[in-house]
Design an enzyme around this catalytic site. Structure first.
Site, PDB file in Angstrom:
ATOM      1  N   ASN A 171       0.809  -1.229   0.000  1.00 54.92           N
ATOM      2  CA  ASN A 171       0.000   0.000   0.000  1.00 54.92           C
ATOM      3  C   ASN A 171       0.842   1.279   0.000  1.00 54.92           C
ATOM      4  OD1 ASN A 171       0.937  -0.215   2.583  1.00 54.92           O
ATOM      5  ND2 ASN A 171      -1.046  -0.637   3.518  1.00 54.92           N
ATOM      6  N   ARG A 177       3.368   6.322  11.813  1.00 57.68           N
ATOM      7  CA  ARG A 177       2.720   5.808  13.014  1.00 57.68           C
ATOM      8  C   ARG A 177       2.529   6.954  13.990  1.00 57.68           C
ATOM      9  NH1 ARG A 177       1.117   2.423  10.346  1.00 57.68           N
ATOM     10  NH2 ARG A 177       1.505   0.187  10.413  1.00 57.68           N
TER      11      ARG A 177
END
Ligand code: NAI
Length: 360
Positions: free
Chosen positions: A118, A257
């Site tokens: 992705n 993240r």
């Protein structure tokens, strides 16, 4: 074998759209295949606490499939004390920081992910977030929804990407794709910070300069995008102390993240105008609680927040790629064949990648 998958709930959307493969309803498209091979396949979105389906099913699970979008946190404690039979922790997507990798090493559990599945989806999202912040898009759109029209209130904090210094912290698959997509915007300069510097030919092709000193790198950037994994060396890296080294009024886009950025430090820096915008789709806890400070934080001019739920890497195109990749990893595992090396994070009790921290 017993295979347990922790996926996100798709509800009506998943019923209406079968290509939403990463949901508990559509089960990565592998349920009937696994059944035909005689495996037991349990799928759940219930992942928190000792009474969750995740923790109750874990003790006799052979293969655990998780995604970063609705992460089942496979902690050191669970690996050491509950995951008695676990052989493979498979991340259906990219980013395995929700697994305690050191504990997986200790217990010789293989950790694999669908590397590259992705990365283009995320790179596109990063470009969208940059434009969103730099052009002050969200408050402009909010005006329209509120039946308002005040060009000056928006334009006073709207800029072009052209002529800016744009840098990526981490220049792996996503970082490089972001740099490549930025070239046509005619930035003043593209720069990057990474302890694995790019081969010279690649850096030259992208026109990106490596700045090996983090403080210097941050001090030169008008826009910083974070594209490094979460590990011991990046957890909480962008905190109040480091934010002092950013250019005043810089923009941050973090789709890597959430926990790489300290929650409170980011909100404070935005509210005080030390940074002008923060966007991304990753949160330090997912799903983000209703009172997460990043939901409502704003810069002093009432904009600068481009946060969304974690979806950049789960477009329908990406879901097809990570579902196919998950099946490929499982097939190889069942047949005892070698995995594609790039998909391995931890194997045979050691790190198989250089992306999760500097290791000699
Ligand atoms: P990659 O492994 O190709 O590249 C990561 C790069 O970061 C490597 O070049 C590595 O040397 C560098 N790096 C690691 N620690 C660093 C540090 N402390 N300082 C500077 N550089 C450092 O990984 P890829 O595919 O580019 O993905 C990066 C991360 O993006 C993933 O680990 C994941 O956390 C996140 N991601 C997010 C998605 C989303 O849906 N929002 C989807 C896919 C990935």
């Amino acid at each position: 074998m017993k295979i347990l998958a922790v996926l996100y709930k798709g509800g009506k959307s998943a019923v209406a759209e079968p290509r939403l493969l990463g949901t508990i309803e559509n089960r990565l498209g592998i349920a009937s295949w696994l059944k035909s091979l005689g495996h037991e396949f349990i799928v759940t979105d219930d992942k928190e606490g000792p009474n969750s389906v995740f923790q109750r099913e874990l003790p006799d699970t052979d293969i655990l499939i998780t995604t970063p979008f609705h992460p089942a946190y496979l902690t050191g404690d669970l690996i050491r004390n509950k995951a008695h039979k676990l052989k493979l922790a498979l991340t259906s997507g990219v980013g395995s920081d929700h697994v305690d990798l050191n504990a997986a090493n200790e217990k010789k559990i293989m950790v694999a992910e669908v590397t590259g599945s992705n990365v283009t989806s995320v790179a596109e999202h990063v470009i969208m977030c940059m434009l969103n912040l730099v052009r002050n898009f969200v408050p402009a759109h909010e005006q329209i929804e509120k039946d308002q029209w005040d060009v000056a209130a928006i334009a006073r904090n709207a800029f072009d990407l052209e002529g800016k210094v744009i840098g990526t912290l981490g220049a792996g698959r996503i970082g490089q794709r972001v740099l490549k997509r930025l070239v046509p915007f005619d930035p003043k300069e593209l720069v990057y910070y990474d302890y694995n510097p790019l081969p010279e030919a690649v850096a030259n092709e992208l026109g990106a300069r490596h700045i090996p000193d983090l403080h210097q790198f941050l001090g030169e950037c008008d826009v910083v995008t974070v594209n490094a994994p979460l590990h011991e060396g990046t957890r909480g890296l962008i905190n109040t102390e480091l934010l002092k080294h950013f250019k005043k009024g810089a923009f941050i886009v973090n789709t890597a993240r959430g926990a790489i950025c300290d929650r409170v430090s980011i909100a404070k820096a935005l509210e005080e105008g030390q940074i002008n915008g923060y966007a991304g789709d990753v949160w330090d806890v997912q799903p983000a609680p209703k009172d997460h400070i990043w939901r409502h934080m704003k810069n002093p001019l009432g904009g600068g927040n481009g946060m969304t739920p974690h979806y950049s890497g789960t477009t329908l195109d990406a879901q097809k790629r990570y579902a196919d990749g998950t099946r490929d990893i499982l097939e190889r595992f069942f047949k005892g064949e070698d995995q594609i090396p790039a998909n391995l994070i931890v194997a045979d009790g050691r790190y198989a990648t250089r992306s999760y921290g500097e290791r000699k």
